[in-house]
Design a protein around this motif. Structure first.
Motif, mmCIF file in Angstrom:
data_model
loop_
_atom_site.group_PDB
_atom_site.id
_atom_site.type_symbol
_atom_site.label_atom_id
_atom_site.label_comp_id
_atom_site.label_asym_id
_atom_site.label_seq_id
_atom_site.Cartn_x
_atom_site.Cartn_y
_atom_site.Cartn_z
ATOM 1 N N ASN A 88 0.837 -1.198 0.000
ATOM 2 C CA ASN A 88 0.000 0.000 0.000
ATOM 3 C C ASN A 88 0.876 1.253 0.000
ATOM 4 O O ASN A 88 1.928 1.277 0.629
ATOM 5 C CB ASN A 88 -0.905 0.028 1.247
ATOM 6 N N ARG A 89 0.428 2.278 -0.697
ATOM 7 C CA ARG A 89 1.174 3.543 -0.753
ATOM 8 C C ARG A 89 0.954 4.302 0.553
ATOM 9 O O ARG A 89 -0.181 4.480 0.982
ATOM 10 C CB ARG A 89 0.718 4.401 -1.928
ATOM 11 N N ILE A 90 2.050 4.731 1.175
ATOM 12 C CA ILE A 90 1.974 5.481 2.421
ATOM 13 C C ILE A 90 2.893 6.701 2.359
ATOM 14 O O ILE A 90 3.723 6.816 1.466
ATOM 15 C CB ILE A 90 2.369 4.605 3.640
ATOM 16 N N GLN A 91 2.707 7.545 3.350
ATOM 17 C CA GLN A 91 3.527 8.751 3.445
ATOM 18 C C GLN A 91 4.901 8.400 4.014
ATOM 19 O O GLN A 91 5.007 7.642 4.972
ATOM 20 C CB GLN A 91 2.813 9.714 4.394
ATOM 21 N N CYS A 92 5.950 8.974 3.452
ATOM 22 C CA CYS A 92 7.300 8.727 3.967
ATOM 23 C C CYS A 92 7.510 9.488 5.276
ATOM 24 O O CYS A 92 6.745 10.392 5.608
ATOM 25 C CB CYS A 92 8.359 9.105 2.940
ATOM 26 N N MET A 93 8.558 9.142 5.997
ATOM 27 C CA MET A 93 8.810 9.754 7.302
ATOM 28 C C MET A 93 9.120 11.245 7.211
ATOM 29 O O MET A 93 8.894 11.985 8.156
ATOM 30 C CB MET A 93 9.974 9.037 8.002
ATOM 31 N N THR A 94 9.625 11.708 6.078
ATOM 32 C CA THR A 94 10.005 13.115 5.960
ATOM 33 C C THR A 94 9.009 13.934 5.140
ATOM 34 O O THR A 94 9.282 15.089 4.807
ATOM 35 C CB THR A 94 11.408 13.232 5.322
ATOM 36 N N HIS A 95 7.849 13.363 4.859
ATOM 37 C CA HIS A 95 6.862 14.050 4.018
ATOM 38 C C HIS A 95 6.504 15.431 4.570
ATOM 39 O O HIS A 95 6.493 16.417 3.826
ATOM 40 C CB HIS A 95 5.593 13.205 3.864
ATOM 41 N N GLU A 96 6.213 15.526 5.853
ATOM 42 C CA GLU A 96 5.809 16.810 6.433
ATOM 43 C C GLU A 96 6.924 17.849 6.363
ATOM 44 O O GLU A 96 6.667 19.023 6.166
ATOM 45 C CB GLU A 96 5.315 16.645 7.875
ATOM 46 N N LEU A 97 8.167 17.409 6.532
ATOM 47 C CA LEU A 97 9.306 18.323 6.411
ATOM 48 C C LEU A 97 9.308 18.970 5.034
ATOM 49 O O LEU A 97 9.382 20.197 4.895
ATOM 50 C CB LEU A 97 10.617 17.563 6.636
ATOM 51 N N TRP A 98 9.214 18.139 3.982
ATOM 52 C CA TRP A 98 9.275 18.657 2.609
ATOM 53 C C TRP A 98 8.013 19.423 2.237
ATOM 54 O O TRP A 98 8.075 20.412 1.500
ATOM 55 C CB TRP A 98 9.562 17.536 1.619
ATOM 56 N N ALA A 99 6.869 19.007 2.762
ATOM 57 C CA ALA A 99 5.622 19.729 2.495
ATOM 58 C C ALA A 99 5.675 21.124 3.131
ATOM 59 O O ALA A 99 5.236 22.113 2.534
ATOM 60 C CB ALA A 99 4.428 18.942 3.021
ATOM 61 N N LEU B 281 8.455 22.835 3.759
ATOM 62 C CA LEU B 281 9.393 23.605 2.943
ATOM 63 C C LEU B 281 8.695 24.140 1.696
ATOM 64 O O LEU B 281 8.861 25.309 1.333
ATOM 65 C CB LEU B 281 10.602 22.746 2.547
ATOM 66 N N SER B 282 7.896 23.317 1.047
ATOM 67 C CA SER B 282 7.161 23.749 -0.149
ATOM 68 C C SER B 282 6.254 24.931 0.173
ATOM 69 O O SER B 282 6.221 25.917 -0.580
ATOM 70 C CB SER B 282 6.325 22.598 -0.709
ATOM 71 N N ARG B 283 5.522 24.847 1.277
ATOM 72 C CA ARG B 283 4.625 25.944 1.664
ATOM 73 C C ARG B 283 5.412 27.220 1.940
ATOM 74 O O ARG B 283 5.004 28.314 1.543
ATOM 75 C CB ARG B 283 3.800 25.560 2.895
ATOM 76 N N LYS B 284 6.560 27.102 2.597
ATOM 77 C CA LYS B 284 7.372 28.285 2.907
ATOM 78 C C LYS B 284 7.954 28.912 1.638
ATOM 79 O O LYS B 284 8.041 30.132 1.532
ATOM 80 C CB LYS B 284 8.468 27.929 3.902
ATOM 81 N N MET B 285 8.331 28.081 0.671
ATOM 82 C CA MET B 285 8.833 28.611 -0.603
ATOM 83 C C MET B 285 7.734 29.396 -1.315
ATOM 84 O O MET B 285 7.973 30.498 -1.810
ATOM 85 C CB MET B 285 9.331 27.479 -1.516
#
Length: 167
Positions: A105-116, A118-122
């Protein structure tokens, strides 16, 4: 994650346009020449910018492009999104299906929130910078360079050669 040439060229071309539009529509050929960007590439970018109502086009002799709204009302984020530049640092494109679990099953990686985050801040940062801010910076750089050149021609530095020093 990197911003591609599409986003960089679009922002550069929009600065060029904003700097010069007070004398009428600006041709893509002139922007291409000044910025060393392929004319056909600029045509693609400006088609997208026009569809997103960031620029207006004028046909015929004396035609070209002008900003569709004031430069202070156009943000860098507007320009980048208009040319379909992704601003997403996640590996999954923000979908949250970065990895597979033991059942496949596809799941969220452990660092997903970190990169998400960063995307919002950019996006927040690029949305806080207006085209007018960039135009003002460019004009200031041009003025400083002009003053520097003027000073160097008015007050040339006189250097003493070793032969002159021994006289």
């Amino acid at each position: 994650m990197r911003l591609t040439t599409k986003g960089r060229f679009a922002v550069t071309a929009m600065i060029d346009l904003a700097l010069r539009q007070q004398s009428g529509p600006v041709t893509l050929a002139k922007i291409s020449e000044r910025q060393s960007i392929s004319l056909s590439y600029l045509e693609q970018l400006f088609g997208r910018l026009r569809r997103h109502e960031l620029v207006d086009s004028t046909r015929g002799p004396g035609g070209g492009y002008s900003l569709a709204r004031l430069a202070r009302h156009i943000t860098v984020a507007d320009i980048i999104f208009a040319v379909d530049e992704p601003l997403d640092a996640t590996n999954c494109g923000g979908k949250g299906d970065c990895e597979k679990d033991e059942n496949g099953n596809r799941i969220q990686c452990m660092t997903h929130e970190l990169w998400a985050t960063l995307s919002r801040k950019m996006v927040d940062y690029l949305d806080s910078v207006s085209l007018q801010d960039l135009v003002d910076q460019q004009r200031m750089r041009q003025l400083e360079e002009s003053v520097r050149q003027q000073q160097s021609t008015q007050h040339p530095t006189h250097r003493i050669t070793p032969e002159q020093a021994t006289c």
